[in-house]
Scaffold this motif. Structure first.
Motif, short mmCIF file in Angstrom:
data_model
loop_
_atom_site.label_atom_id
_atom_site.label_comp_id
_atom_site.label_asym_id
_atom_site.label_seq_id
_atom_site.Cartn_x
_atom_site.Cartn_y
_atom_site.Cartn_z
N SER A 130 15.11 -17.79 -17.01
CA SER A 130 15.92 -18.92 -17.44
C SER A 130 17.07 -19.00 -16.46
N TYR A 131 17.42 -20.21 -16.06
CA TYR A 131 18.54 -20.36 -15.14
C TYR A 131 19.41 -21.50 -15.61
N MET A 132 20.69 -21.39 -15.26
CA MET A 132 21.65 -22.36 -15.74
C MET A 132 22.91 -22.31 -14.89
N ASN A 133 23.72 -23.37 -15.00
CA ASN A 133 25.04 -23.35 -14.40
C ASN A 133 25.73 -22.08 -14.88
N ARG A 140 23.68 -19.12 -21.40
CA ARG A 140 23.54 -17.71 -21.01
C ARG A 140 23.33 -16.84 -22.25
N ALA A 141 24.04 -17.15 -23.33
CA ALA A 141 23.89 -16.38 -24.57
C ALA A 141 22.49 -16.56 -25.15
N MET A 148 16.30 -11.63 -22.40
CA MET A 148 16.40 -11.67 -20.94
C MET A 148 17.65 -10.94 -20.48
N ARG A 149 17.55 -10.37 -19.30
CA ARG A 149 18.69 -9.68 -18.69
C ARG A 149 19.19 -10.51 -17.53
N PHE A 150 20.49 -10.42 -17.27
CA PHE A 150 21.08 -11.11 -16.13
C PHE A 150 20.51 -10.50 -14.86
N THR A 163 24.74 -20.76 -9.90
CA THR A 163 23.68 -20.71 -10.89
C THR A 163 23.45 -19.27 -11.30
N ALA A 164 23.34 -19.04 -12.61
CA ALA A 164 23.02 -17.72 -13.14
C ALA A 164 21.53 -17.67 -13.47
N VAL A 165 20.92 -16.53 -13.20
CA VAL A 165 19.49 -16.34 -13.44
C VAL A 165 19.30 -15.15 -14.37
#
Length: 176
Positions: A130-133, A140-141, A148-150, A163-165
């Motif tokens: 999952s990815y997001m701003n 992210r939560a 899922m882990r960062f 972007t965070a993955v």
């Protein structure tokens, strides 16, 4: 209801239909809901979203699916599996969008977990993302609640932000 993919305790996830346009438009055109996107979608953008989703069904056998509240039949958003360009790689992504009136009710988490389980049961993918701003803390939560882990952050030139993955491997999923 045609095109049902899966059900959760409270939701039905089914393939999009053209008739979903009027229910989808208020979500994707809402400035608050879309604040982490470059801009809210206009009518053409919402139609592209529907067309892209339906094309994904033909192309991959999956895509974003309409999320319908079982109790009322209300269209509350979407969740599904799509192939996305994430930091230069073509990867399977669990994505979700919930109507703001339904935020903080656990619907995104419930749908994302069901999609994760469906993906590992029905595909050969060894890892889901999952990815997001990076500033989108609620998304992210939801990814973290989906097990899922960062993984990383990167400067996303396509979207013009960090972007965070997040990711979960098949092995991690099987150990849950």
């Amino acid at each position: 209801m045609n095109g049902i993919i899966l059900e959760t305790e409270r939701l039905i996830l089914r393939e999009y239909e053209q008739a979903d346009f009027d229910a989808l438009y208020p979500i994707l055109s809402d400035p608050e809901t879309m604040r982490y996107y470059p801009k809210p979608y206009d009518e053409k953008g919402v139609q592209r979203w529907l067309d892209w989703s339906m094309d994904n069904y033909r192309r991959y056998g999956f895509g974003l699916w309409a999320a319908i509240l079982k109790e009322t039949g209300e269209f509350v958003g979407d969740c599904g599996l799509t192939m996305q360009q994430i930091d230069g790689e073509h990867l399977p992504e669990v994505g979700y969008h919930i109507r703001k009136e339904r935020w903080r009710q656990g619907l995104g988490k419930e749908a994302a977990r069901a999609v994760r389980d469906w993906a590992f049961a029905h595909t050969d993918f060894q890892c889901l993302y999952s990815y997001m701003n990076a500033a989108n803390l609620p998304s992210r939560a939801t990814a973290a609640a989906n097990g899922m882990r960062f993984v990383k952050e990167f400067d996303d030139t396509q979207w013009g932000h960090k972007t965070a993955v997040y990711a979960i491997s098949r092995e991690e999923w099987e150990e849950r």
